[in-house]
Scaffold this motif. Sequence first.
Motif, PDB file in Angstrom:
ATOM      1  N   GLY A 177       0.782  -1.233   0.000  1.00 38.65           N
ATOM      2  CA  GLY A 177       0.000   0.000   0.000  1.00 38.65           C
ATOM      3  C   GLY A 177       0.808   1.273   0.000  1.00 38.65           C
ATOM      4  O   GLY A 177       0.238   2.364  -0.004  1.00 38.65           O
ATOM      5  N   ALA A 178       2.144   1.173   0.007  1.00 39.20           N
ATOM      6  CA  ALA A 178       2.971   2.373   0.111  1.00 39.20           C
ATOM      7  C   ALA A 178       3.641   2.763  -1.193  1.00 39.20           C
ATOM      8  O   ALA A 178       4.271   3.822  -1.266  1.00 39.20           O
ATOM      9  N   ASP A 179       3.556   1.911  -2.238  1.00 41.26           N
ATOM     10  CA  ASP A 179       4.280   2.176  -3.489  1.00 41.26           C
ATOM     11  C   ASP A 179       5.738   2.499  -3.199  1.00 41.26           C
ATOM     12  O   ASP A 179       6.337   3.378  -3.825  1.00 41.26           O
ATOM     13  N   THR A 180       6.297   1.810  -2.210  1.00 39.08           N
ATOM     14  CA  THR A 180       7.660   2.085  -1.746  1.00 39.08           C
ATOM     15  C   THR A 180       8.409   0.775  -1.580  1.00 39.08           C
ATOM     16  O   THR A 180       7.853  -0.212  -1.098  1.00 39.08           O
ATOM     17  N   ARG A 181       9.669   0.804  -1.951  1.00 38.60           N
ATOM     18  CA  ARG A 181      10.514  -0.377  -1.862  1.00 38.60           C
ATOM     19  C   ARG A 181      11.709  -0.079  -0.967  1.00 38.60           C
ATOM     20  O   ARG A 181      12.266   1.028  -1.011  1.00 38.60           O
ATOM     21  N   MET A 182      12.092  -1.047  -0.143  1.00 32.48           N
ATOM     22  CA  MET A 182      13.307  -0.931   0.664  1.00 32.48           C
ATOM     23  C   MET A 182      14.417  -1.747   0.020  1.00 32.48           C
ATOM     24  O   MET A 182      14.200  -2.883  -0.406  1.00 32.48           O
ATOM     25  N   THR A 183      15.600  -1.164  -0.052  1.00 33.22           N
ATOM     26  CA  THR A 183      16.782  -1.862  -0.541  1.00 33.22           C
ATOM     27  C   THR A 183      17.881  -1.801   0.516  1.00 33.22           C
ATOM     28  O   THR A 183      17.809  -1.014   1.447  1.00 33.22           O
ATOM     29  N   ARG A 184      18.893  -2.629   0.354  1.00 35.74           N
ATOM     30  CA  ARG A 184      20.013  -2.701   1.308  1.00 35.74           C
ATOM     31  C   ARG A 184      19.507  -2.851   2.738  1.00 35.74           C
ATOM     32  O   ARG A 184      20.013  -2.243   3.668  1.00 35.74           O
ATOM     33  N   GLY A 185      18.495  -3.684   2.911  1.00 32.48           N
ATOM     34  CA  GLY A 185      17.879  -3.836   4.228  1.00 32.48           C
ATOM     35  C   GLY A 185      18.601  -4.828   5.118  1.00 32.48           C
ATOM     36  O   GLY A 185      19.259  -5.758   4.653  1.00 32.48           O
ATOM     37  N   SER A 186      18.478  -4.612   6.414  1.00 36.61           N
ATOM     38  CA  SER A 186      19.012  -5.541   7.407  1.00 36.61           C
ATOM     39  C   SER A 186      18.223  -5.350   8.690  1.00 36.61           C
ATOM     40  O   SER A 186      17.473  -4.380   8.839  1.00 36.61           O
ATOM     41  N   GLY A 187      18.409  -6.273   9.628  1.00 32.79           N
ATOM     42  CA  GLY A 187      17.697  -6.099  10.893  1.00 32.79           C
ATOM     43  C   GLY A 187      17.692  -7.351  11.733  1.00 32.79           C
ATOM     44  O   GLY A 187      18.347  -8.352  11.414  1.00 32.79           O
ATOM     45  N   THR A 188      16.956  -7.286  12.831  1.00 33.55           N
ATOM     46  CA  THR A 188      16.834  -8.400  13.767  1.00 33.55           C
ATOM     47  C   THR A 188      15.392  -8.489  14.257  1.00 33.55           C
ATOM     48  O   THR A 188      14.642  -7.511  14.224  1.00 33.55           O
ATOM     49  N   ALA A 189      15.027  -9.674  14.712  1.00 36.70           N
ATOM     50  CA  ALA A 189      13.735  -9.884  15.364  1.00 36.70           C
ATOM     51  C   ALA A 189      13.950 -10.855  16.515  1.00 36.70           C
ATOM     52  O   ALA A 189      14.793 -11.761  16.434  1.00 36.70           O
ATOM     53  N   ARG A 190      13.197 -10.657  17.608  1.00 41.81           N
ATOM     54  CA  ARG A 190      13.285 -11.563  18.755  1.00 41.81           C
ATOM     55  C   ARG A 190      11.882 -11.755  19.324  1.00 41.81           C
ATOM     56  O   ARG A 190      11.128 -10.809  19.484  1.00 41.81           O
TER      57      ARG A 190
END
Length: 400
Positions: free
Chosen positions: A183-196
């Motif tokens: 719904g944002a017409d937006t793309r993320m590139t070079r992404g990184s992250g964590t989840a716990r």
Amino acid sequence: GESRVDMRFIRQEGEESIWTRDIRLDFPTVGFLTEMFAMPAIGRDVRVTIGEEELRLVVDEGTALSGGAVTIDAVMDTSDAAKAASPDGNTLPRVRVEARHIPIDPLLIRAIAGPDGGAGDEPGATDTQPMGPARLADLLTSLGLGGRVDADADLVPNYNGQKSRLDYTIRTRLEDLTADIRGADTRMTRGSGTARVNRNTVELDLSGDLVASVANAEGEPATAPDASLRATIQLPPGADWGDLRTSDDDEQGDPFGGARADTPVRPRIDAAVVLPSADLAIPAEPIVALFSASAADTLRDLRTRYRPEGRLGVTTTIRGTLGDAFADSSDIKVAIRDIERVDFDYQALRLSATRSEGHAIVLPVDRPRVAFDDFSVDIATVEEGAASPAGRSRALTGRS
């Protein structure tokens, strides 16, 4: 499938008839699904050993259905001492699952969210759906993530309550991510992250460069480099996600569709969308709506009222209780800083702001107002597309 079984039974010396057993089962290939980290996988050369006081399962070479590597080491203490330590006499296994370079797909997302990660009926978060791991699963799905991840899941017996249970912690590392935000017409590139994820806490931290399909005032793609999205959803001490039930309050209901009326348990959320240098043509509202529909509506109203264009640093923070409306103005804040140039409407004027210092914090809920933290900015009027100097406006700490 087939297995090879080796069994040894040994009688100890002495007058008493005391026997010990040592059983080993080898499976060339077997499918498995860990209860607390429900990612289907295929194991090769799987070993199961059964002793007098211990059961063990080892998978040294496993693969997820979509690719990547998986290992499992599970051991359960069946000794009399372990049974005596359990409140109900049942012993549970201690399990370690390691998944490496796994492609992101719906099965992996559900596994990352843990055993309580069943998503709601409809995608997209709303302020009236208190969710924990289910909110994480829904969020990751809405982000449209692509790439591969590493994940570790630890399952540990907990014998402290009236009934034995498994506690779990799932940690995920995400690198070289892409995201097509719904719904944002937006793309993320070079992404990184964590989840716990564990029994009462969900944490997510993602960062990357945002590029929108919409163009800015100069006709170039709108961008927001080094953007980040952080969120923590947490239950009160002593509660776990199983304390949330649907309003139907039946055994078969989705436990995260809504909280029971007779339980005080409500998850708290602390979330932030940080855009250090954002083109205001970036549609940030759908991103904020992943956490709070009311906060997204507030940003939409501000965009409609002031018609801002330009580039600045903006941080939207959301703090509150999932399932309740964000009624207090402290629940939602929009902090503005590092204004490069922003043109906006103010009453009958079109103004241009440049070279800001400090912070201006918009409190948009209830009675909209602005708080200043040693904030100053150059203000000019805009006439026929050109800015005419109108002096420098300075506001010290206070409210306006």
